[in-house]
Write an enzyme that holds these catalytic residues in place. Structure first.
Site, PDB file in Angstrom:
ATOM      1  N   ARG A   1      37.273  28.076  42.300  1.00 44.60           N
ATOM      2  CA  ARG A   1      36.595  28.912  41.302  1.00 44.60           C
ATOM      3  C   ARG A   1      35.243  29.411  41.830  1.00 44.60           C
ATOM      4  O   ARG A   1      34.830  30.542  41.544  1.00 44.60           O
ATOM      5  CB  ARG A   1      36.413  28.110  40.004  1.00 44.60           C
ATOM      6  CG  ARG A   1      35.923  28.965  38.851  1.00 44.60           C
ATOM      7  CD  ARG A   1      36.013  28.229  37.524  1.00 44.60           C
ATOM      8  NE  ARG A   1      35.609  29.093  36.424  1.00 44.60           N
ATOM      9  CZ  ARG A   1      34.735  28.741  35.483  1.00 44.60           C
ATOM     10  NH1 ARG A   1      34.180  27.542  35.496  1.00 44.60           N
ATOM     11  NH2 ARG A   1      34.420  29.582  34.514  1.00 44.60           N
TER      12      ARG A   1
ATOM     13  N   HIS B   1      33.833  33.246  41.719  1.00 44.09           N
ATOM     14  CA  HIS B   1      32.574  33.613  41.065  1.00 44.09           C
ATOM     15  C   HIS B   1      31.558  34.114  42.082  1.00 44.09           C
ATOM     16  O   HIS B   1      30.655  34.874  41.724  1.00 44.09           O
ATOM     17  CB  HIS B   1      32.022  32.434  40.258  1.00 44.09           C
ATOM     18  CG  HIS B   1      32.738  32.238  38.953  1.00 44.09           C
ATOM     19  ND1 HIS B   1      32.090  31.930  37.777  1.00 44.09           N
ATOM     20  CD2 HIS B   1      34.053  32.337  38.633  1.00 44.09           C
ATOM     21  CE1 HIS B   1      32.984  31.831  36.792  1.00 44.09           C
ATOM     22  NE2 HIS B   1      34.178  32.061  37.293  1.00 44.09           N
TER      23      HIS B   1
ATOM     24  N   ASN C   1      28.549  30.310  34.137  1.00 43.79           N
ATOM     25  CA  ASN C   1      28.667  29.473  35.338  1.00 43.79           C
ATOM     26  C   ASN C   1      28.303  28.013  35.092  1.00 43.79           C
ATOM     27  O   ASN C   1      28.281  27.210  36.036  1.00 43.79           O
ATOM     28  CB  ASN C   1      27.772  30.023  36.454  1.00 43.79           C
ATOM     29  CG  ASN C   1      28.404  31.231  37.147  1.00 43.79           C
ATOM     30  OD1 ASN C   1      29.611  31.442  37.023  1.00 43.79           O
ATOM     31  ND2 ASN C   1      27.596  31.998  37.853  1.00 43.79           N
TER      32      ASN C   1
ATOM     33  N   HIS D   1      44.878  29.357  38.249  1.00 42.52           N
ATOM     34  CA  HIS D   1      44.916  28.458  37.095  1.00 42.52           C
ATOM     35  C   HIS D   1      46.118  27.524  37.154  1.00 42.52           C
ATOM     36  O   HIS D   1      46.464  26.885  36.174  1.00 42.52           O
ATOM     37  CB  HIS D   1      44.891  29.269  35.792  1.00 42.52           C
ATOM     38  CG  HIS D   1      43.601  30.007  35.580  1.00 42.52           C
ATOM     39  ND1 HIS D   1      43.405  30.945  34.599  1.00 42.52           N
ATOM     40  CD2 HIS D   1      42.414  29.942  36.255  1.00 42.52           C
ATOM     41  CE1 HIS D   1      42.172  31.413  34.666  1.00 42.52           C
ATOM     42  NE2 HIS D   1      41.548  30.836  35.671  1.00 42.52           N
TER      43      HIS D   1
END
Ligand code: HEM
Length: 320
Positions: free
Chosen positions: A69, A73, A98, A196
């Site tokens: 992740r 990001h 975040n 995911h």
């Protein structure tokens, strides 16, 4: 040739030149990333990072989804230049979206090991992309060649993640627009959502599907288990993103969606559009590994810094 025809040809030539120059500029940074960028300057870099990630994940399995992740990001905000790793005041990691990011210590450990072997050579932006690949491989996913040669940015702004990252409440067309801005098409977006397949979501990202009125598309048994994990709208616990194989990087995430069992609303909406729905089908099986790898390569090129831009940090949390 008449005067107006001549003007038309002239205008067309200008348009063509602008188009070619724009295309060249948008591909210039991408062209300079290569597989094996550190072959001479730090030949063991990939082994060092893989070993370090293996240790980090062995002592805390949540590191794998955490680092994957982080790579996402990072790339979506200012490009893949490690701005998400910076510890400055008002940096990206302090942004509300975040707040649950984690895995930073694993990147610190990989960076420290790389610095020992090759001081001042390998960027944090590249380490993050190698580590994300390793996180996928170490949880059972397919490997890929990471293009490298990124340099590290020096800016990080807390206001930016909210405007650059997708939200789980978005419609499929809103999601497609956010990804298109990062040069990612529907096929890339759906494959990348397969991240995911591992990791968790905090209840706050799903309780709007449960309370006050439950989303009627959620099958009864899944609804019951989601409510058991998140007993109230204010629950702060976590749920697995993939109910079938939460710790294994595989295509079961897509099988969940096909059966209306996607956890986040943004997972389930991928069935709402014919293009994304057909990509969900296409990723549900053996093709997922290759499709995901290809999409990661494209995502990891977004707005990279190369040549003399940026810097090579010695500590991923601080600029030089
Ligand atoms: C399609 C748009 C996306 C949306 C709306 C979205 C949203 C979310 C949300 C809400 C969470 C839970 C966060 C939390 O509990 O704090 C999450 C977790 C996660 N996301 Fe996404 N995501 C998207 C795409 C992606 C992509 C493209 C990647 C990677 C390439 C990714 C990787 C992950 C991972 C690995 C986790 C689990 C993190 C953990 O266990 O700590 N996501 N995502």
């Amino acid at each position: 040739m008449g005067e107006s025809q001549g003007t038309l040809v002239g205008v067309a030539a200008i348009f063509l030149t602008v188009a070619v120059v724009t295309l060249y500029m948008s591909n210039a940074a991408e062209a300079d990333l290569v597989v094996g960028h550190y072959a001479n300057s730090c030949p063991t870099v990939e082994t060092i990072i893989a070993d370090s990630m293996k240790n980090s994940i062995a002592s805390d399995s949540t590191v794998a989804p955490g680092v994957l992740r982080l790579a996402f990001h990072d790339c979506f905000v200012r490009g893949c230049e490690a701005s998400v790793l910076l510890d400055k005041a008002n940096s990206e990691k302090t942004a509300p979206i975040n707040v649950n990011l984690h895995g930073f210590e694993a990147i610190d450990a990989a960076k420290a090991a790389v610095e020992k072997a090759c001081p001042g050579v390998v960027s944090c932006a590249d380490i993050l992309q190698y580590a994300a690949r390793d996180a996928v491989v170490l949880t059972g996913g397919q490997s890929w060649d990471v293009f490298a040669g990124r340099r590290d940015g020096t800016e990080s702004n807390a206001a930016e993640p909210a405007t650059e990252l997708p939200l789980q409440t978005m419609t499929v067309s809103q999601l497609l627009s956010v990804f298109a801005l990062k040069n990612l098409n529907a096929a890339h977006m759906v494959a990348l959502s397969g991240s995911h397949s591992i990791g968790v979501a905090h209840c706050s990202f799903v309780t709007d599907r449960l309370y006050p009125n439950a989303d009627s598309s959620i099958p009864a048994d899944l609804l019951a288990s989601m409510k058991a994990s998140c007993p109230t709208a204010a629950a702060t616990t976590q749920l697995n993103l993939d109910e079938q194989t939460p710790n294994t990087f595989d295509s079961k995430y897509f099988d969940n969606i096909i059966n209306n069992r996607g956890l986040l609303a943004s997972d389930q909406v991928l069935l709402d559009d014919s293009l994304t729905a057909s990509e969900v089908q296409a990723n549900n099986g053996a093709n997922f590994g290759t499709k995901f790898a290809q999409a990661m390569v494209v995502m990891a090129r977004y707005q990279v810094l190369i040549d003399n831009a940026g810097e090579i940090r010695t500590n991923c949390r601080n600029t030089l």
